[in-house]
Enzyme design. Sequence first.
Site, short mmCIF file in Angstrom:
data_model
loop_
_atom_site.label_atom_id
_atom_site.label_comp_id
_atom_site.label_asym_id
_atom_site.label_seq_id
_atom_site.Cartn_x
_atom_site.Cartn_y
_atom_site.Cartn_z
N LYS A 1 45.11 30.75 37.87
CA LYS A 1 44.51 30.72 36.54
C LYS A 1 44.96 31.83 35.61
O LYS A 1 45.21 32.95 36.01
CB LYS A 1 42.97 30.84 36.66
CG LYS A 1 42.30 29.71 37.34
CD LYS A 1 41.97 28.54 36.42
CE LYS A 1 41.10 28.90 35.26
NZ LYS A 1 39.68 28.68 35.57
N SER B 1 41.62 34.77 37.34
CA SER B 1 40.37 34.43 38.00
C SER B 1 40.29 35.23 39.28
O SER B 1 41.31 35.54 39.89
CB SER B 1 40.36 32.93 38.30
OG SER B 1 39.57 32.65 39.43
#
Length: 462
Positions: free
Chosen positions: A285, A279
């Site tokens: 992430k 991300s």
Amino acid sequence: MTKEPTWSQRFESALHPAIAQFNASITFDIELIEYDITGSQAHGKMLAHTGIISPEEGSLLVSGLEQIRKEYRTGKFHPGIDAEDVHFAVEKRLTELVGDVGKKLHTARSRNDQVGTDTRLYLRDQIQHIRSSLREFQSVLLDIADNHIETLIPGYTHLQRAQPLSLAHHLLAYYHMAQRDWERLEDVSRRVNISPLGCGALAGTTFPIDRHYTAELLQFDEVYANSLDGVSDRDFAIEFLCAASLIMVHLSRLSEEVILWSSEEFRFVTLKDSCATGSSIMPQKKNPDVPELVRGKTGRVFGHLQAMLVMMKGLPLAYNKDLQEDKEALFDSVKTVKACLEAMTILLREGLEFRTQRLAEAVAEDFSNATDVADYLAARGVPFREAYNLVGKVVKTSIAAGKLLKDLSLSEWQELHPAFDADIYEAIAPRQVVAARNSYGGTGFEQVTKALKAARTQITVE
Ligand code: ARG
């Protein structure tokens, strides 16, 4: 300065530039160029074969067309909008290359049977590519399944834990979907591989053509028996889009599972760096972009199928320009299916890893062995429905007590029903729960081993 009209002398002026642009398909049907050349070569040979043109003229047409193929392959042929479509572009270039004899190519032919021929040749080829991609996808599924016959994974119905499974069994389910896709495409091929060449604009032709001769040259299995049907049929394209849609359904379901499995809530798989992205803001992430894109792209293929069905439903016979809309639907679907199959094959081959430890814990921490308790009693003469009710009660009291079935003492079991014995613990152990489902097609290890072997044979033999 007014441009020359493209058409016969019936026309006095050229098309409005915006209309020329609107009408043109060359920006996308250039994709058909090699098929157009091959189809035209067959037509040229047939014209010579039947004496409609001379053998010398026939060879000039064939070699001129081959020259265009070369120019195209080496990036030297760039027809513009003024060519309107690939068919005109090739014919125009041919005449530049071989002179007036080029103008004979379109004898006894129309763009209507020509475009139908090109599209079928294109689709026939693409179907074979997709079928071999399906085979690769199947073979990767089998490779992973081979390593996970004894790996257990929770099985779900309603996305609620149902009964544990062999992971290989789960993967084999996708293998079988892909097998049906592969077979379906073979069947679609039968209806793709029929020649419309020689149907003319709609009614056939006044020339003594030989449609079977061109069909044979182009390796079509049959020829359309009705010229109107031949030029206006797009069933084969719709059937292909149905088959393509089903491939996407299957890939999208697998994608959804991978997305769930990779989430923190499931933790059944780890995504490798080669097939996941991060991300731009949340440093922790790792996103499952590949399966998400596959799931997302599925909509395009369904959309193309819908567009084609609607495009066809109101068309009077025979050719109508609406039919030009079939190209982008087919091209984009072919491209999408091929890209998604390739991406999913890579993802499976090297982009994800099953977390076997976590999977083993997952199958040991739920009530997915409850059916086995009921089966245990039923095998000892208790009517199944009675056993089922009894086990429902134990599940309820166990949940309330914060226990699993394996935590109940033998006396608790026997209080419930005297048929229980010490072997109940073995019967409800996850491994045994899976092993015991040895009915044909079931998840029992013995069945799965056989199924894997049969699948291997299937993809090597067929
Ligand atoms: N570009 C056209 C198509 O894709 C070719 C056939 C045109 N035929 C015609 N009668 N205008 O359908």
